[in-house]
Each structure stands twice: as C-alpha cells, then as structure tokens.
Design a protein around this motif. Structure first.
Motif, short mmCIF file in Angstrom:
data_model
loop_
_atom_site.label_atom_id
_atom_site.label_comp_id
_atom_site.label_asym_id
_atom_site.label_seq_id
_atom_site.Cartn_x
_atom_site.Cartn_y
_atom_site.Cartn_z
N ARG A 191 81.69 7.15 17.29
CA ARG A 191 82.74 6.92 16.30
C ARG A 191 83.64 5.76 16.71
O ARG A 191 83.84 5.52 17.89
CB ARG A 191 83.57 8.19 16.14
CG ARG A 191 82.72 9.40 15.75
CD ARG A 191 83.53 10.66 15.65
NE ARG A 191 84.55 10.60 14.62
CZ ARG A 191 84.33 10.79 13.32
NH1 ARG A 191 83.12 11.03 12.89
NH2 ARG A 191 85.33 10.74 12.46
N GLU A 225 72.14 11.19 10.71
CA GLU A 225 72.65 12.27 11.57
C GLU A 225 71.48 13.05 12.14
O GLU A 225 70.57 13.45 11.42
CB GLU A 225 73.55 13.20 10.76
CG GLU A 225 74.12 14.32 11.58
CD GLU A 225 75.07 15.21 10.80
OE1 GLU A 225 75.39 16.30 11.31
OE2 GLU A 225 75.48 14.83 9.69
N THR A 255 82.15 7.44 11.70
CA THR A 255 80.92 7.50 12.49
C THR A 255 80.16 6.21 12.24
O THR A 255 79.74 5.93 11.11
CB THR A 255 80.05 8.71 12.10
OG1 THR A 255 80.76 9.91 12.40
CG2 THR A 255 78.73 8.70 12.84
N ARG A 270 71.53 5.34 11.88
CA ARG A 270 72.56 5.83 10.96
C ARG A 270 72.35 7.27 10.52
O ARG A 270 73.26 7.91 10.03
CB ARG A 270 72.61 4.91 9.74
CG ARG A 270 72.99 3.48 10.07
CD ARG A 270 74.46 3.27 10.30
NE ARG A 270 75.14 3.43 9.02
CZ ARG A 270 76.29 4.06 8.88
NH1 ARG A 270 76.92 4.54 9.91
NH2 ARG A 270 76.83 4.18 7.71
N TYR A 284 77.34 5.13 14.25
CA TYR A 284 75.91 5.39 14.39
C TYR A 284 75.71 6.67 15.18
O TYR A 284 76.66 7.25 15.70
CB TYR A 284 75.17 4.22 15.06
CG TYR A 284 75.63 3.89 16.46
CD1 TYR A 284 75.03 4.48 17.57
CD2 TYR A 284 76.63 2.94 16.69
CE1 TYR A 284 75.44 4.17 18.85
CE2 TYR A 284 77.03 2.62 17.97
CZ TYR A 284 76.42 3.24 19.05
OH TYR A 284 76.83 2.93 20.32
N TRP A 285 74.45 7.12 15.25
CA TRP A 285 74.07 8.29 16.03
C TRP A 285 73.25 7.84 17.22
O TRP A 285 72.38 6.99 17.10
CB TRP A 285 73.27 9.27 15.17
CG TRP A 285 74.18 10.06 14.29
CD1 TRP A 285 74.70 9.66 13.10
CD2 TRP A 285 74.70 11.34 14.55
NE1 TRP A 285 75.53 10.62 12.60
CE2 TRP A 285 75.55 11.67 13.47
CE3 TRP A 285 74.56 12.25 15.58
CZ2 TRP A 285 76.23 12.88 13.40
CZ3 TRP A 285 75.23 13.46 15.50
CH2 TRP A 285 76.07 13.75 14.43
N THR A 311 80.60 -0.06 9.93
CA THR A 311 79.26 0.42 9.59
C THR A 311 78.46 -0.64 8.85
O THR A 311 77.25 -0.73 9.03
CB THR A 311 79.32 1.70 8.74
OG1 THR A 311 80.10 1.46 7.57
CG2 THR A 311 79.91 2.85 9.52
N CYS A 370 72.04 14.64 21.39
CA CYS A 370 72.48 13.64 20.42
C CYS A 370 73.98 13.77 20.20
O CYS A 370 74.56 14.82 20.49
CB CYS A 370 71.74 13.78 19.10
SG CYS A 370 71.89 15.40 18.33
N GLU A 371 74.57 12.70 19.70
CA GLU A 371 75.98 12.73 19.34
C GLU A 371 76.31 11.57 18.43
O GLU A 371 75.61 10.55 18.42
CB GLU A 371 76.87 12.70 20.59
CG GLU A 371 76.77 11.42 21.38
CD GLU A 371 77.63 11.46 22.62
OE1 GLU A 371 78.86 11.25 22.48
OE2 GLU A 371 77.09 11.70 23.70
N SER A 372 77.38 11.74 17.67
CA SER A 372 77.83 10.65 16.81
C SER A 372 78.70 9.72 17.64
O SER A 372 79.45 10.16 18.50
CB SER A 372 78.62 11.19 15.62
OG SER A 372 79.79 11.86 16.06
#
Length: 102
Positions: A82, A59, A87, A57, A89-90, A2, A78-80
């Motif tokens: 991983r 959510e 996580t 970044r 990014y989104w 991250t 949308c989704e995270s």
C-alpha cells in the motif's frame, strides 16, 4: 500511483494466469541464500524447492494458483503493498505445484 504501476506492468510485465484469469505481472525466481542445488531429495525423488516472487494487481490468497509458461505455482504467502490508503500491488511468494502421481 496504480496508473503508473499498470503502465509499467503493460510494458515490462509477463503474462500470467491467476485463478484462470490472464493478466500482466512480474514473475521471477526469489533471491535466496546460495544453495548447492535448487531441489531437495525425498524418498520419491527430487522436488523443486525454489521460491518464486509475484508482483501484480490481482488480490491473492493463500493456496491460489498462478500459471506462468505452462507451469502451475501455489501461493505460500502474500500481502498487499500500500501507498497511503491505496493498494498499489500484491506481493506473493510461490512454489511450483507438484505433478499428480500417475
């Protein structure tokens, strides 16, 4: 990971507003199959039907509002993303919000 993504966003990302808060993210038109025009015609006129991609970044949830260069967009999916348990990014697909009828 991250921390690396945050450095990349600071250097190369655009300034966007997510639900009123400002952040750096990647915001660009989504690549779709070639179309004759980036709109559809309705009984009320033309409507922009392009999709936009967000990588950031914050959510996101369906229906959230993202603003970029004075235009408002709505999150459609949308989704995270991983890496292991983290996580990074989104990702989101957005469409431009329509202006209210006057």
């Amino acid at each position: 990971m991250t921390e690396r993504f945050d450095r990349i966003l600071r250097k190369y990302g655009q300034t966007v507003k997510v639900n009123g808060g400002e952040e750096r993210a990647f915001f660009q038109p989504a690549r779709e199959g070639e179309k004759a025009a980036p709109f559809e015609v309705s009984s009320l006129g033309t409507v922009d039907d392009r999709r936009w991609t967000f990588l950031g970044r914050t959510e996101l949830k369906l229906g959230d509002r993202v603003e970029f260069q004075g235009q408002a967009y709505t999150v459609r999916s949308c989704e995270s993303i991983r890496l292991g348990d983290e996580t990074v990014y989104w990702w989101a697909s957005l469409t431009a919000q329509r202006e209210a009828a006057k």
